[in-house]
Motif scaffolding. Structure first.
Motif, PDB file in Angstrom:
ATOM      1  N   GLU A  40       0.845  -1.194   0.000  1.00  0.00           N
ATOM      2  CA  GLU A  40       0.000   0.000   0.000  1.00  0.00           C
ATOM      3  C   GLU A  40       0.881   1.245   0.000  1.00  0.00           C
ATOM      4  N   TRP A  41       0.691   2.070  -1.010  1.00  0.00           N
ATOM      5  CA  TRP A  41       1.436   3.324  -1.124  1.00  0.00           C
ATOM      6  C   TRP A  41       0.488   4.440  -0.699  1.00  0.00           C
ATOM      7  N   ILE A  42       0.678   4.933   0.509  1.00  0.00           N
ATOM      8  CA  ILE A  42      -0.200   5.973   1.046  1.00  0.00           C
ATOM      9  C   ILE A  42       0.174   7.327   0.444  1.00  0.00           C
ATOM     10  N   ILE A  43      -0.813   7.973  -0.163  1.00  0.00           N
ATOM     11  CA  ILE A  43      -0.673   9.340  -0.659  1.00  0.00           C
ATOM     12  C   ILE A  43      -1.656  10.187   0.143  1.00  0.00           C
ATOM     13  N   PRO A  44      -1.155  11.106   0.983  1.00  0.00           N
ATOM     14  CA  PRO A  44      -2.041  11.851   1.889  1.00  0.00           C
ATOM     15  C   PRO A  44      -2.749  13.031   1.228  1.00  0.00           C
ATOM     16  N   PHE A  45      -3.175  12.828  -0.010  1.00  0.00           N
ATOM     17  CA  PHE A  45      -3.869  13.844  -0.790  1.00  0.00           C
ATOM     18  C   PHE A  45      -4.989  13.189  -1.581  1.00  0.00           C
ATOM     19  N   SER A  46      -5.899  14.007  -2.073  1.00  0.00           N
ATOM     20  CA  SER A  46      -6.983  13.483  -2.895  1.00  0.00           C
ATOM     21  C   SER A  46      -6.466  13.080  -4.274  1.00  0.00           C
ATOM     22  N   ALA A  47      -7.283  12.328  -4.995  1.00  0.00           N
ATOM     23  CA  ALA A  47      -6.925  11.890  -6.340  1.00  0.00           C
ATOM     24  C   ALA A  47      -6.894  13.071  -7.304  1.00  0.00           C
ATOM     25  N   GLY A  48      -6.028  12.974  -8.302  1.00  0.00           N
ATOM     26  CA  GLY A  48      -6.010  13.958  -9.370  1.00  0.00           C
ATOM     27  C   GLY A  48      -4.955  15.034  -9.261  1.00  0.00           C
ATOM     28  N   GLY A  49      -4.307  15.152  -8.115  1.00  0.00           N
ATOM     29  CA  GLY A  49      -3.264  16.151  -7.942  1.00  0.00           C
ATOM     30  C   GLY A  49      -1.904  15.627  -8.357  1.00  0.00           C
ATOM     31  N   PHE A 188      -9.022  28.506   2.385  1.00  0.00           N
ATOM     32  CA  PHE A 188      -8.387  27.321   2.955  1.00  0.00           C
ATOM     33  C   PHE A 188      -9.375  26.155   3.063  1.00  0.00           C
ATOM     34  N   GLY A 189      -8.822  24.947   3.151  1.00  0.00           N
ATOM     35  CA  GLY A 189      -9.641  23.775   3.442  1.00  0.00           C
ATOM     36  C   GLY A 189      -9.765  22.773   2.315  1.00  0.00           C
ATOM     37  N   PHE A 190      -9.179  23.042   1.152  1.00  0.00           N
ATOM     38  CA  PHE A 190      -9.228  22.073   0.059  1.00  0.00           C
ATOM     39  C   PHE A 190      -8.295  20.900   0.384  1.00  0.00           C
ATOM     40  N   LYS A 191      -8.677  19.703  -0.033  1.00  0.00           N
ATOM     41  CA  LYS A 191      -7.944  18.503   0.383  1.00  0.00           C
ATOM     42  C   LYS A 191      -6.768  18.158  -0.514  1.00  0.00           C
ATOM     43  N   GLY A 192      -6.629  18.823  -1.627  1.00  0.00           N
ATOM     44  CA  GLY A 192      -5.512  18.548  -2.521  1.00  0.00           C
ATOM     45  C   GLY A 192      -5.495  19.541  -3.657  1.00  0.00           C
ATOM     46  N   ARG A 193      -4.369  19.607  -4.374  1.00  0.00           N
ATOM     47  CA  ARG A 193      -4.288  20.517  -5.503  1.00  0.00           C
ATOM     48  C   ARG A 193      -5.257  20.104  -6.608  1.00  0.00           C
ATOM     49  N   GLY A 194      -5.574  18.803  -6.696  1.00  0.00           N
ATOM     50  CA  GLY A 194      -6.574  18.373  -7.668  1.00  0.00           C
ATOM     51  C   GLY A 194      -7.917  19.033  -7.414  1.00  0.00           C
ATOM     52  N   ASP A 195      -8.279  19.165  -6.138  1.00  0.00           N
ATOM     53  CA  ASP A 195      -9.529  19.843  -5.790  1.00  0.00           C
ATOM     54  C   ASP A 195      -9.451  21.326  -6.140  1.00  0.00           C
ATOM     55  N   GLY A 196      -8.268  21.915  -5.970  1.00  0.00           N
ATOM     56  CA  GLY A 196      -8.094  23.313  -6.349  1.00  0.00           C
ATOM     57  C   GLY A 196      -8.268  23.521  -7.841  1.00  0.00           C
ATOM     58  N   ARG A 197      -7.743  22.580  -8.628  1.00  0.00           N
ATOM     59  CA  ARG A 197      -7.909  22.691 -10.078  1.00  0.00           C
ATOM     60  C   ARG A 197      -9.377  22.575 -10.481  1.00  0.00           C
TER      61      ARG A 197
END
Length: 367
Positions: A40-49, A188-197
């Motif tokens: 398991e490769w843990i990525i502490p961000f949302s998908a898409g970033g 503030f409060g977005f879970k990842g740069r993917g969410d920002g995009r």
């Protein structure tokens, strides 16, 4: 391999001198075997970033070159500006090589600033690979800009930016935009740069940045469709430690060039020193792969060897520049040097930035 990689590699070689003096060894022959296992490769961000894109590119190649060819699955654990997933790794990962962590500058920064949400200690981990990267700032064509040459038009605009938090990697644009004297509301409060995009695509924000891998995958199509206008890259460091154009985006000015276009002078002073410190920690040493500190050396060696071996794979060589940009993924002495660079700042810089965050954004951090 793309020769542009030599720029970043030479910088890493310079950083490696101190690590070599400490006697840090390179990877040895692998003795571990992961046959029939799942990693398991843990990525502490949302998908898409950027971090998610980076991990999903590397995962099948890592599976191919780890002894026993385990299944490598990417597990997204977003939240807390990446501290949630990282805390989970620190608390639960066993030293058996079956759980690895991918960090970003957004994981380094809370640690550097004394964020009370941090329950992890970088010194407790062993590094398997480090991956420098870059990033590009872009804006909405609705603001009237056609390209980087129009950046001065932003001086009188009300800008909105979707941020993971003041102690995440988004601290770099926060400090950079302040230095440029842009009027930016950081939400503030977005879970990842993917969410920002995605917020940018919905028209909820009008300025954004993505790390190179996410920009190449998800923003370049927007640029091609006339839905986004690139402004500048953060740049990379040359052998002298100076900011120069990012080889992945040679047609875009660096942050320093963009600043000079705005002001007519090179950036300097305490605010630039703070920006530069976090840029350095966040991009030349941005993405890293870790194992728990108690992991046996033969398992760490197996990971380092796998990351090295996969760079000779035809699929890696054919696609790495397109997916990740013109940067090299490094192990051994070079990775250790970047690790140390990315998790260290001076007490003076920490005090300056935490004071600014408290006074201007109401973000109060622990000591």
């Amino acid at each position: 391999m793309n020769t542009n990689f030599n720029i970043t590699r030479r910088v890493a070689l310079g950083l490696a001198v101190g690590a070599m003096a400490l006697g840090v060894a390179g990877p040895a022959a692998a003795e571990a075997n992961f046959s029939g296992k799942t990693v398991e490769w843990i990525i502490p961000f949302s998908a898409g970033g950027g971090s998610d894109t980076w991990a999903r590119f590397n995962a099948p190649l890592l599976s191919k070159y780890l002894p026993g060819n385990p299944v490598v699955v990417v597990v997204n654990e977003p939240g807390g500006g990446s501290t949630k997933g990282t805390n989970l790794f620190a608390a639960r990962a066993k030293p058996d090589g079956l759980t690895i962590l991918g960090t970003s500058g957004s994981t380094q920064f809370p640690y550097l600033l004394g964020d009370p949400r941090v329950r992890y200690e970088y010194k407790d981990w062993k590094i398997a690979m480090a991956s420098p990267t870059g990033g590009v700032v872009y804006t909405s064509p609705s603001l009237g800009l056609n390209g980087p040459e129009d950046i001065a038009m932003l001086k009188d605009k009300n800008l909105v930016y979707a941020s993971q938090g003041a102690t995440s990697l988004d601290l770099v644009p926060l400090l950079g935009f302040r230095l440029m004297d842009f009027d930016v509301q950081h939400v503030f409060g977005f879970k990842g740069r993917g969410d920002g995009r995605l917020a940018f695509e919905r028209g909820e924000v009008n300025i954004d940045y993505q790390t190179s891998s996410a920009y190449l995958k998800s923003v370049q199509p927007l640029v091609d469709a006339g839905q986004a206008v690139p402004l500048f890259s953060w740049g990379v460091l040359n052998e002298a430690g100076e900011v120069v154009r990012d080889p992945t985006f040679p047609d875009l000015p660096s942050f320093v060039e963009a600043y000079e276009t705005l002001t007519g002078a090179a950036p300097s002073g305490p605010e630039y020193d703070a920006y530069f410190a976090f840029f350095t920690a966040g991009f030349p040493a941005q993405k890293m792969v870790f194992l728990p500190g108690e992991t046996p050396d033969e398992i760490v060696d197996a990971y380092q060897k796998a990351f090295e071996d996969m760079k000779a794979d035809p699929d890696y060589q054919a696609n790495a520049d397109t997916v990740l940009g013109a940067y090299g993924q490094v192990t051994g002495v070079l990775a250790q040097a970047l690790f140390e660079k990315g998790t260290t700042i001076t007490p003076e810089i920490r005090a300056q930035v935490t004071g600014m965050l408290a006074a201007e954004y109401g973000v109060k951090l622990g000591e």
